[in-house]
Design a protein around this motif. Structure first.
Motif, mmCIF file in Angstrom:
data_model
loop_
_atom_site.group_PDB
_atom_site.id
_atom_site.type_symbol
_atom_site.label_atom_id
_atom_site.label_comp_id
_atom_site.label_asym_id
_atom_site.label_seq_id
_atom_site.Cartn_x
_atom_site.Cartn_y
_atom_site.Cartn_z
ATOM 1 N N ALA A 1 37.020 138.267 29.384
ATOM 2 C CA ALA A 1 38.117 137.300 29.441
ATOM 3 C C ALA A 1 39.416 137.965 29.900
ATOM 4 N N ALA A 2 39.616 139.220 29.497
ATOM 5 C CA ALA A 2 40.867 139.908 29.821
ATOM 6 C C ALA A 2 40.954 140.331 31.279
ATOM 7 N N VAL A 3 39.820 140.723 31.877
ATOM 8 C CA VAL A 3 39.868 141.363 33.192
ATOM 9 C C VAL A 3 39.211 140.531 34.290
ATOM 10 N N ARG A 4 38.060 139.949 34.002
ATOM 11 C CA ARG A 4 37.284 139.295 35.051
ATOM 12 C C ARG A 4 37.577 137.808 35.220
ATOM 13 N N LEU A 5 37.951 137.133 34.145
ATOM 14 C CA LEU A 5 38.037 135.678 34.211
ATOM 15 C C LEU A 5 39.354 135.092 34.726
ATOM 16 N N PRO A 6 40.493 135.772 34.609
ATOM 17 C CA PRO A 6 41.731 135.114 35.046
ATOM 18 C C PRO A 6 41.688 134.557 36.463
ATOM 19 N N MET A 7 41.251 135.332 37.440
ATOM 20 C CA MET A 7 41.202 134.842 38.819
ATOM 21 C C MET A 7 40.128 133.774 38.991
ATOM 22 N N LEU A 8 38.983 133.985 38.341
ATOM 23 C CA LEU A 8 37.895 133.012 38.442
ATOM 24 C C LEU A 8 38.313 131.666 37.868
ATOM 25 N N LEU A 9 38.912 131.661 36.697
ATOM 26 C CA LEU A 9 39.291 130.398 36.065
ATOM 27 C C LEU A 9 40.462 129.735 36.788
ATOM 28 N N THR A 10 41.343 130.536 37.370
ATOM 29 C CA THR A 10 42.421 129.965 38.180
ATOM 30 C C THR A 10 41.850 129.233 39.386
ATOM 31 N N ASP A 11 40.899 129.859 40.058
ATOM 32 C CA ASP A 11 40.222 129.242 41.196
ATOM 33 C C ASP A 11 39.511 127.958 40.758
ATOM 34 N N PHE A 12 38.811 128.033 39.634
ATOM 35 C CA PHE A 12 38.085 126.869 39.121
ATOM 36 C C PHE A 12 39.041 125.722 38.813
ATOM 37 N N HIS A 13 40.166 126.020 38.188
ATOM 38 C CA HIS A 13 41.124 124.975 37.832
ATOM 39 C C HIS A 13 41.726 124.328 39.070
ATOM 40 N N ARG A 14 41.982 125.127 40.091
ATOM 41 C CA ARG A 14 42.528 124.559 41.334
ATOM 42 C C ARG A 14 41.534 123.617 41.997
ATOM 43 N N ARG A 15 40.260 123.979 41.944
ATOM 44 C CA ARG A 15 39.242 123.145 42.582
ATOM 45 C C ARG A 15 38.917 121.896 41.772
ATOM 46 N N TYR A 16 38.870 122.076 40.447
ATOM 47 C CA TYR A 16 38.369 121.000 39.579
ATOM 48 C C TYR A 16 39.386 120.726 38.469
ATOM 49 N N ALA A 17 40.527 120.191 38.849
ATOM 50 C CA ALA A 17 41.620 119.976 37.900
ATOM 51 C C ALA A 17 41.275 118.940 36.837
ATOM 52 N N ALA A 18 40.266 118.112 37.076
ATOM 53 C CA ALA A 18 39.900 117.070 36.107
ATOM 54 C C ALA A 18 39.027 117.608 34.972
ATOM 55 N N VAL A 19 38.611 118.872 35.073
ATOM 56 C CA VAL A 19 37.812 119.474 34.004
ATOM 57 C C VAL A 19 38.746 120.005 32.921
ATOM 58 N N GLN A 20 38.462 119.635 31.671
ATOM 59 C CA GLN A 20 39.255 120.106 30.530
ATOM 60 C C GLN A 20 38.533 121.319 29.935
ATOM 61 N N LEU A 21 38.947 122.497 30.367
ATOM 62 C CA LEU A 21 38.257 123.742 30.011
ATOM 63 C C LEU A 21 38.805 124.327 28.725
ATOM 64 N N THR A 22 37.903 124.749 27.855
ATOM 65 C CA THR A 22 38.283 125.547 26.684
ATOM 66 C C THR A 22 37.498 126.857 26.732
ATOM 67 N N LEU A 23 38.163 127.943 26.332
ATOM 68 C CA LEU A 23 37.563 129.280 26.373
ATOM 69 C C LEU A 23 37.617 129.892 24.983
ATOM 70 N N ARG A 24 36.470 130.407 24.522
ATOM 71 C CA ARG A 24 36.369 131.037 23.215
ATOM 72 C C ARG A 24 35.818 132.442 23.390
ATOM 73 N N THR A 25 36.426 133.429 22.748
ATOM 74 C CA THR A 25 35.932 134.803 22.848
ATOM 75 C C THR A 25 35.185 135.190 21.580
ATOM 76 N N ALA A 26 34.119 135.968 21.764
ATOM 77 C CA ALA A 26 33.276 136.412 20.648
ATOM 78 C C ALA A 26 32.323 137.475 21.171
ATOM 79 N N PRO A 27 31.637 138.214 20.292
ATOM 80 C CA PRO A 27 30.609 139.160 20.734
ATOM 81 C C PRO A 27 29.415 138.428 21.344
ATOM 82 N N THR A 28 28.623 139.160 22.103
ATOM 83 C CA THR A 28 27.484 138.574 22.811
ATOM 84 C C THR A 28 26.538 137.811 21.884
#
Length: 296
Positions: free
Chosen positions: A101-128
């Motif tokens: 979440a700290a390193v890999r997801l910021p750019m990916l989720l930004t891209d996703f939000h720009r493409r699919y703004a109607a999706v209400q995304l929630t992100l939860r962090t936890a061990p595998t």
């Protein structure tokens, strides 16, 4: 047996108490209590043991829980499938390891939000381990976890390739110096809670170094762990991408590991279900369509 009673039971079991379950279900505590009592009366046995710190499952409750979780997951899937007209929108619950979440997801989720703004995304962090369980019980639609993952009810998509490194305070210039300059029991292992794949890898390395009984100190946040490594409280294992960020790299030393310990693949997992949700497909498309499969 009322479906709402089973959903309430599942929430109380997962959250460990009436108050937290009521908050999640957007209802009052008395309603949660009433539904649990009604379910216990119908089944004819207690499902929870009540104590000052909350509620824990009885044997009967533990046996019922997997069925209630499957009912909850199936109910949510049915609603989402009925609403899914092929255009990504609506709620999407994703889990991730803290480091991803700290390193890999910021750019990916930004891209996703720009493409699919109607999706209400929630992100939860936890061990595998916790993330896998959450995807299986339906509380998460998908999750980024450390591979390999082999489960008949899950499908996985390669996401990122990581190189794990040992991270120490700056004064430890090499692994040889670390091994020579620490007590016989080894340095303190700074780790995330049980269920973290990186913790398991660090424990394997410590065992090979002759430190199987090293003290463990658990952290809930990445920043807290890195700060304590920099202060020479102990040693941890993290993806190179995490510790090579400028503001981190100046504070710690990085030590390369043998390939069998260093290589780990991050996967996007989801339940193997007849209906593939458009929102989750959109996330997978962002992952693979824009060269998001990253080599270390």
């Amino acid at each position: 047996m009322e479906l709402t009673d089973l959903l309430t039971f599942s929430a109380v079991a997962r959250l460990g108490g009436i108050t937290r379950a009521a908050d999640e279900l957007n209802t009052v505590q008395s309603n949660v209590t009433q539904r649990i009592k009604a379910l216990e009366a119908e089944i004819g046995t207690a499902l929870f043991e009540r104590h000052s710190r909350g509620m824990t499952l009885t044997g009967a409750g533990r046996r019922l829980l997997p069925y209630a979780q499957r009912m909850a997951a199936l109910t949510r899937e049915a609603v989402l499938a009925a609403r899914d007209d092929g255009e990504p929108k609506g709620p999407l619950s994703i889990g991730s390891m803290e480091t991803t979440a700290a390193v890999r997801l910021p750019m990916l989720l930004t891209d996703f939000h720009r493409r699919y703004a109607a999706v209400q995304l929630t992100l939860r962090t936890a061990p595998t381990a916790d993330l896998v369980a959450a995807v299986l019980d339906g509380s998460l639609d998908g999750a980024f976890v450390a591979g390999p993952i082999e489960h008949a009810e899950l499908v996985s998509t390669p996401a990122f390739n990581e190189e794990l490194v040992l991270v120490t305070a700056p004064r430890w210039k090499s692994l040889a110096a670390l091994r020579a300059g620490t007590p016989e029991s080894g340095p303190t292992a700074l780790v995330f809670r049980t269920g973290c794949t990186y913790r398991q890898r660090l424990e394997q390395v410590f065992a090979e170094f002759g430190w199987p009984s090293a003290v463990r100190f658990e952290f809930g946040t990445l920043d807290g762990m890195i700060g304590c490594v920099a202060a020479d409280m102990g040693v941890t294992m993290l993806p190179r991408a995490v510790v090579e960020r400028d503001h981190v790299r100046r504070e710690v030393n990085i030590h390369k590991l043998e390939p069998q310990h260093a290589r780990v693949e991050t996967l996007l997992i989801q339940r193997r279900t007849a209906h593939q949700y458009s929102a989750l497909q959109g996330l997978a498309a962002c992952l693979s369509g824009d060269d998001r499969v990253i080599a270390a």
